[in-house]
Design an enzyme around this catalytic site. Structure first.
Site, PDB file in Angstrom:
ATOM      1  N   LYS A  13       1.112  -0.540  -0.260  1.00 36.29           N
ATOM      2  CA  LYS A  13      -0.669   0.099  -0.166  1.00 36.29           C
ATOM      3  C   LYS A  13       0.835   1.483  -0.882  1.00 36.29           C
ATOM      4  O   LYS A  13       2.059   1.284   0.639  1.00 36.29           O
ATOM      5  CB  LYS A  13      -0.899  -0.039   1.483  1.00 36.29           C
ATOM      6  N   THR A  14       0.626   2.272  -0.658  1.00 36.89           N
ATOM      7  CA  THR A  14       1.261   3.379  -0.509  1.00 36.89           C
ATOM      8  C   THR A  14       1.206   4.100   0.695  1.00 36.89           C
ATOM      9  O   THR A  14       0.452   4.638   1.269  1.00 36.89           O
ATOM     10  CB  THR A  14       1.185   4.434  -1.887  1.00 36.89           C
TER      11      THR A  14
ATOM     12  N   ASN B 178     -13.258   3.830  -5.625  1.00 41.51           N
ATOM     13  CA  ASN B 178     -12.361   4.045  -4.499  1.00 41.51           C
ATOM     14  C   ASN B 178     -12.087   5.607  -4.360  1.00 41.51           C
ATOM     15  O   ASN B 178     -11.514   6.385  -4.687  1.00 41.51           O
ATOM     16  CB  ASN B 178     -11.492   3.139  -3.655  1.00 41.51           C
ATOM     17  N   SER B 179     -12.267   5.652  -2.624  1.00 41.54           N
ATOM     18  CA  SER B 179     -11.477   6.816  -2.636  1.00 41.54           C
ATOM     19  C   SER B 179     -11.024   6.999  -1.001  1.00 41.54           C
ATOM     20  O   SER B 179     -11.906   7.452   0.466  1.00 41.54           O
ATOM     21  CB  SER B 179     -12.768   7.887  -2.132  1.00 41.54           C
ATOM     22  N   MET B 180     -10.350   5.984  -0.831  1.00 41.96           N
ATOM     23  CA  MET B 180     -10.081   5.288   0.612  1.00 41.96           C
ATOM     24  C   MET B 180      -9.467   6.631   1.195  1.00 41.96           C
ATOM     25  O   MET B 180      -8.929   6.512   2.828  1.00 41.96           O
ATOM     26  CB  MET B 180      -9.009   4.331   0.001  1.00 41.96           C
TER      27      MET B 180
ATOM     28  N   LEU C 101      -5.654   7.369   0.962  1.00 40.56           N
ATOM     29  CA  LEU C 101      -4.323   6.601   1.404  1.00 40.56           C
ATOM     30  C   LEU C 101      -4.287   6.152   3.127  1.00 40.56           C
ATOM     31  O   LEU C 101      -3.014   6.111   3.785  1.00 40.56           O
ATOM     32  CB  LEU C 101      -3.550   8.184   1.684  1.00 40.56           C
TER      33      LEU C 101
ATOM     34  N   CYS D 137      -2.142   9.512  -6.775  1.00 43.59           N
ATOM     35  CA  CYS D 137      -2.998   9.656  -6.034  1.00 43.59           C
ATOM     36  C   CYS D 137      -4.696  10.212  -6.380  1.00 43.59           C
ATOM     37  O   CYS D 137      -4.073  11.842  -6.153  1.00 43.59           O
ATOM     38  CB  CYS D 137      -3.120   9.380  -3.984  1.00 43.59           C
TER      39      CYS D 137
ATOM     40  N   ASN E 270      -2.673   4.159 -12.541  1.00 42.77           N
ATOM     41  CA  ASN E 270      -3.482   4.405 -11.732  1.00 42.77           C
ATOM     42  C   ASN E 270      -4.886   4.364 -11.853  1.00 42.77           C
ATOM     43  O   ASN E 270      -5.250   3.744 -13.163  1.00 42.77           O
ATOM     44  CB  ASN E 270      -2.892   5.423 -10.874  1.00 42.77           C
TER      45      ASN E 270
ATOM     46  N   GLY F 262      -5.379  -5.592  -9.838  1.00 46.93           N
ATOM     47  CA  GLY F 262      -6.204  -4.715  -8.182  1.00 46.93           C
ATOM     48  C   GLY F 262      -7.418  -4.863  -8.384  1.00 46.93           C
ATOM     49  O   GLY F 262      -7.481  -5.836  -7.689  1.00 46.93           O
TER      50      GLY F 262
HETATM   51  C1  DHB Z   1      -4.929   6.088  -2.257  1.00 50.78           C
HETATM   52  C2  DHB Z   1      -5.656   5.856  -4.201  1.00 50.78           C
HETATM   53  C3  DHB Z   1      -4.725   5.329  -5.511  1.00 50.78           C
HETATM   54  O1  DHB Z   1      -5.564   5.506  -6.600  1.00 50.78           O
HETATM   55  C4  DHB Z   1      -3.521   5.744  -5.188  1.00 50.78           C
HETATM   56  O2  DHB Z   1      -3.062   5.909  -5.702  1.00 50.78           O
HETATM   57  C5  DHB Z   1      -3.250   6.077  -3.607  1.00 50.78           C
HETATM   58  C6  DHB Z   1      -3.875   5.979  -2.593  1.00 50.78           C
HETATM   59  C7  DHB Z   1      -6.044   6.029  -1.670  1.00 50.78           C
HETATM   60  O3  DHB Z   1      -7.374   6.448  -1.846  1.00 50.78           O
HETATM   61  O4  DHB Z   1      -5.282   5.417  -0.578  1.00 50.78           O
END
Ligand code: DHB
Length: 311
Positions: free
Chosen positions: A45-46, A69-71, A73, A131, A194, A270
């Protein structure tokens, strides 16, 4: 014997298939599951400098054609992933995975990369320039001047193998401009693409995720043609020393085959990995091998980048 093995820089992988950052890769347990699967490697995970809880839930939803998604990060903070990768490296110096990182500011990005540069970590690092989900923070890679100045600064001190994760581009001029910038630097790889940023999915009269009033990154079937176009556009434009990881819309051996045909040296999964878990790597590897066998291709070099055009 049909082989799906591959190479990125000086690193060898038994299988060209792996996870895409963001899906089932936030904890050591997640990463261990991928490591013990048929995947050739994992990407984390980034990670940001400090741990983050991310955006409020629900922050991911799926449709018959893919995901939104809108996680925001969520991650354990970059030292968590670096320490884990260092412990793996100690046990097996030949194995490599990918550490995905980005700072919440340019200063933070430099702190992270300088820390990696000064550590014993010898593996691949992917700087995420794409992101789309942190409110108020635009995607770096849509700002060409910022991308160029950031990379210029990074390569004054960063001497280890580095790649960048890119968003999709939608105009030939943008492929040209971005490739010109990337070709100025000693990058080991790019990862394209992405999610398609800031899509909107509606159920009845209501958005399906909470952050940003429903706007989120789109993955899955929706994005395969865009992903293939980006992989191939960069394959045509980048110097050969910059390899390509193809990501976007892969859920079958045929999809992976198409990414490689467009120029990918490694292929990430993904949305479909989210649905199917680690069993997907064996299934898609077998499907890819069956296609290769049928076409009498023995390895990826036999068809990588060899997309045919109509006369
Ligand atoms: C998130 C989503 C992404 O596409 C990314 O490259 C990095 C983070 C996220 O929402 O966590």
């Amino acid at each position: 014997m049909v082989s799906t093995s591959t190479q990125i820089g000086n690193f060898y992988f038994d299988n060209c298939l792996m996870n895409a950052a963001g899906v089932r890769c936030m904890t050591i347990e997640d990463l261990e599951a991928i490591r013990h699967s048929k995947a050739g490697a994992f990407v984390t995970k980034t990670a940001t400098l400090e741990e983050r809880a991310g955006n409020p839930s629900p922050r991911m939803a799926s449709t018959p054609l893919g995901t939104i998604n809108s996680m925001g990060l969520p991650n354990q903070g970059f030292p968590y992933y670096l320490d884990y990768l260092l412990s793996l490296q100690k046990n097996d110096p030949n194995q490599s995975n990918i550490l995905s990182v980005v700072g919440m500011s340019q200063m933070e990005t430099h702190v992270i990369l300088q820390t990696i540069q000064n550590s014993d970590y010898q593996g691949l690092v992917e700087l995420n320039l794409s992101c789309p989900n942190v409110p108020g923070k635009p995607q770096i890679a849509y700002d060409f001047d910022t991308t160029e100045s950031l990379l210029k600064e990074i390569f004054t001190y960063y001497k280890k193998p580095l790649g960048v994760k890119l968003p999709p581009y939608f105009d030939i001029v943008h492929f040209d401009q971005m490739a010109t910038i990337l070709n100025k630097f000693p990058l080991t790889f790019i990862n394209s693409v992405n999610s398609i940023g800031n899509g909107l999915v509606i159920n009845d009269e209501t958005v399906v995720i909470k952050p940003k009033n429903g706007f989120g990154g789109i993955g899955g079937d929706y994005i395969k043609p865009t992903a293939l176009a980006n992989v191939h556009a960069f394959y045509q434009r980048l110097k050969p020393s910059i390899q390509i990881i193809g990501t976007g819309g892969v859920k079958s051996g045929r999809d992976a085959f198409e990414h490689i045909l467009c120029g990918a040296s490694m292929v990430q999964i993904g949305s479909a990995f989210g649905y199917e878990d680690v069993a997907i790597f064996k299934r898609i590897q077998e499907e890819l091998q069956a296609i290769m066998k049928d076409k009498v291709y023995e390895n990826l070099n036999d068809f990588r980048g060899k997309l045919h055009y109509l006369d």
